[in-house]
Write a protein that holds these residues in place. Structure first.
Motif, PDB file in Angstrom:
ATOM      1  N   THR A  42      -8.075 -13.261  16.429  1.00  0.00           N
ATOM      2  CA  THR A  42      -8.519 -12.229  17.382  1.00  0.00           C
ATOM      3  C   THR A  42      -8.717 -12.577  18.859  1.00  0.00           C
ATOM      4  O   THR A  42      -8.269 -11.896  19.701  1.00  0.00           O
ATOM      5  CB  THR A  42      -9.720 -11.999  16.646  1.00  0.00           C
ATOM      6  N   ASN A 102     -18.056  -4.343  14.931  1.00  0.00           N
ATOM      7  CA  ASN A 102     -17.565  -5.671  14.836  1.00  0.00           C
ATOM      8  C   ASN A 102     -17.447  -6.434  16.272  1.00  0.00           C
ATOM      9  O   ASN A 102     -17.702  -7.550  16.419  1.00  0.00           O
ATOM     10  CB  ASN A 102     -16.176  -5.857  14.242  1.00  0.00           C
ATOM     11  N   HIS A 103     -17.198  -5.456  17.038  1.00  0.00           N
ATOM     12  CA  HIS A 103     -16.913  -6.011  18.718  1.00  0.00           C
ATOM     13  C   HIS A 103     -18.360  -6.434  19.083  1.00  0.00           C
ATOM     14  O   HIS A 103     -18.688  -7.303  19.767  1.00  0.00           O
ATOM     15  CB  HIS A 103     -16.228  -4.960  19.347  1.00  0.00           C
ATOM     16  N   GLU A 137     -21.416  -6.592  17.667  1.00  0.00           N
ATOM     17  CA  GLU A 137     -22.195  -7.375  16.849  1.00  0.00           C
ATOM     18  C   GLU A 137     -21.871  -8.794  16.880  1.00  0.00           C
ATOM     19  O   GLU A 137     -22.498  -9.490  16.207  1.00  0.00           O
ATOM     20  CB  GLU A 137     -22.777  -6.818  15.658  1.00  0.00           C
ATOM     21  N   ASP A 138     -20.633  -9.119  17.239  1.00  0.00           N
ATOM     22  CA  ASP A 138     -20.076 -10.515  17.440  1.00  0.00           C
ATOM     23  C   ASP A 138     -21.035 -11.475  17.871  1.00  0.00           C
ATOM     24  O   ASP A 138     -21.661 -11.164  18.834  1.00  0.00           O
ATOM     25  CB  ASP A 138     -18.601 -10.403  18.040  1.00  0.00           C
ATOM     26  N   ARG A 158     -17.157 -11.557  22.225  1.00  0.00           N
ATOM     27  CA  ARG A 158     -17.504 -10.358  22.279  1.00  0.00           C
ATOM     28  C   ARG A 158     -17.192  -9.676  23.582  1.00  0.00           C
ATOM     29  O   ARG A 158     -17.001  -8.571  23.584  1.00  0.00           O
ATOM     30  CB  ARG A 158     -19.078 -10.272  22.199  1.00  0.00           C
TER      31      ARG A 158
END
Length: 133
Positions: A19, A46-47, A49-50, A56
């Protein structure tokens, strides 16, 4: 995991993080006047709350370009705060003008498509000449 890959303790990721590699490349291509399509944007959880702040920020496209458009089959894309605009599609046609997008990113989505070739044709239609996929 950190015992096997100690560099994770220095920032929360390691050199094998695909990623990170993908989004480093995406960020290297971004220009302030770009229109970007995030195909399969979903809720964006996902982005957002990384737990790794650096990752993030790297995954965040909104604010780095003129417009970030999320395209998804799920209405949840309408709640994605990482987008300037969202579009819900029911088939393979993306309702954007021809040659209107500078960069299309799609992360972990093509394996879920029934007809990836049809989506690819839509990408080809909306992507500007010289644009990035």
């Amino acid at each position: 995991m950190e015992a096997l890959r100690p560099e994770i303790s220095a920032g929360g990721f390691d050199r094998y993080d695909g990623t990170m590699q993908f989004y480093h490349r995406v960020n290297a291509l971004l220009m302030p006047d770009f229109t970007v399509v995030d195909f399969g944007a979903g809720r964006g959880v996902n982005h957002i709350e990384d737990q790794i702040k650096y990752r993030r920020e790297l995954l965040k496209i909104k604010g780095k370009v003129r417009e970030t458009i999320g395209v998804d089959v799920d209405n949840a894309v309408k709640t994605n705060p990482a987008l300037d605009r969202s579009i819900v599609i029911t088939g393979s046609e993306i309702p954007l003008p021809d040659n209107s997008v500078d960069l299309i990113l799609s992360d972990f989505t093509f394996e879920h498509l029934g007809d990836p070739a049809a989506i690819a044709r839509s990408f080809d239609r909306i992507l500007k000449p010289g644009g990035w996929l």
